[in-house]
Design an enzyme around this catalytic site. Sequence first.
Site, PDB file in Angstrom:
ATOM      1  N   SER A  10      -8.608   1.881  -3.538  1.00  0.00           N
ATOM      2  CA  SER A  10      -7.573   0.856  -3.716  1.00  0.00           C
ATOM      3  C   SER A  10      -8.125  -0.300  -4.548  1.00  0.00           C
ATOM      4  O   SER A  10      -9.020  -1.023  -4.118  1.00  0.00           O
ATOM      5  CB  SER A  10      -7.105   0.326  -2.361  1.00  0.00           C
ATOM      6  N   MET A  39       2.793  -5.953  -4.533  1.00  0.00           N
ATOM      7  CA  MET A  39       3.345  -6.800  -3.466  1.00  0.00           C
ATOM      8  C   MET A  39       4.234  -7.879  -4.065  1.00  0.00           C
ATOM      9  O   MET A  39       3.926  -8.411  -5.140  1.00  0.00           O
ATOM     10  CB  MET A  39       2.199  -7.456  -2.703  1.00  0.00           C
ATOM     11  N   MET A  71       5.159  -2.226  -2.381  1.00  0.00           N
ATOM     12  CA  MET A  71       5.507  -2.991  -1.175  1.00  0.00           C
ATOM     13  C   MET A  71       6.484  -4.076  -1.592  1.00  0.00           C
ATOM     14  O   MET A  71       6.146  -5.262  -1.679  1.00  0.00           O
ATOM     15  CB  MET A  71       4.231  -3.590  -0.565  1.00  0.00           C
TER      16      MET A  71
HETATM   17  C1  DX5 Z   1      -2.601  -2.796   2.481  1.00  0.00           C
HETATM   18  C2  DX5 Z   1      -2.685  -1.936   1.278  1.00  0.00           C
HETATM   19  C3  DX5 Z   1      -3.908  -1.111   1.229  1.00  0.00           C
HETATM   20  C4  DX5 Z   1      -5.196  -1.879   1.152  1.00  0.00           C
HETATM   21  C5  DX5 Z   1      -6.190  -1.097   1.964  1.00  0.00           C
HETATM   22  O1  DX5 Z   1      -1.485  -3.591   2.323  1.00  0.00           O
HETATM   23  O2  DX5 Z   1      -1.561  -1.065   1.205  1.00  0.00           O
HETATM   24  O3  DX5 Z   1      -3.858  -0.153   0.172  1.00  0.00           O
HETATM   25  O4  DX5 Z   1      -5.688  -2.029  -0.154  1.00  0.00           O
HETATM   26  O5  DX5 Z   1      -7.357  -1.828   2.043  1.00  0.00           O
HETATM   27  P1  DX5 Z   1      -8.533  -1.447   3.035  1.00  0.00           P
HETATM   28  O6  DX5 Z   1      -8.954  -0.059   2.649  1.00  0.00           O
HETATM   29  O7  DX5 Z   1      -9.548  -2.487   2.776  1.00  0.00           O
HETATM   30  O8  DX5 Z   1      -7.946  -1.486   4.430  1.00  0.00           O
HETATM   31 ZN    ZN Z   2      -1.601   0.688  -0.365  1.00  0.00          ZN
END
Ligand code: DX5
Ligand code: ZN
Length: 220
Positions: A10, A39, A71
């Site tokens: 990510s 987001m 999102m």
């Molecule tokens: C959360 C995101 C994830 C995030 C995960 O809102 O959808 O993709 O980047 O991050 P880690 O792996 O650090 O939990």
């Molecule tokens: Zn994600």
Amino acid sequence: MFYAPILAPSLLAGDHANLAASAAAAAAAGAPWLHFDLMDGHFVPNLSFGAETLAALRRAGCRLFFDTHLMLSEPHRYVEAFARAGADLISIHIEPAYNHAATLARIRALGCQCGIVLNPGTPAGAVSPLLDQVDLVLVMTVQPGFGGQPFRRDMLPKITQLDGWRRERGLKYRLEVDGGIDLATAAECRAAGADTFVAGTSFYRAADQLAFATTLAQLP
Ligand code: DX5
Ligand code: ZN
């Protein structure tokens, strides 16, 4: 298991002053996918990238499979922009009110794969009528909005349920998990039926990203 494990680092946990280098690090480690968290400050209380981020990384030569997690409260307004920017797969959340089926069909018509996403509080049944239309189901294993949160182990039964429905109905969607995924929690999700693993903090902070990616790809 239907599919060999896929790692999707990510980019949210990458270096926002040098995203091309962070994308290149994922490729160098052998990760086939790159996960983008988009987001809107409304569906989730945070802001991140836009379609131009994907386009710029394509121009910079990034050839990874772009796994695009929207999102957004109104994702249907943006799918064209992300398809044009170079997304390979576009995932939309089930929770906001808009025409989910039409938006999934639109993503397909744009030449991309499509996915449906469930927040931790959303039961698997909420996406049941859409399962024959999607290439991927994303089970959030944290409340979305921020990286670095602890893995929600109580999501494992939902993964098992969606894996079971896939087998029973002869469907082919990938089953992705996102949030708090490291090598240990990935193994738990794999045992429950997941095949696609988003890893932000754990991948970008790994001392040896190649070893991380190799270990994940070899999960039984
Ligand atoms: C959360 C995101 C994830 C995030 C995960 O809102 O959808 O993709 O980047 O991050 P880690 O792996 O650090 O939990
Ligand atoms: Zn994600």
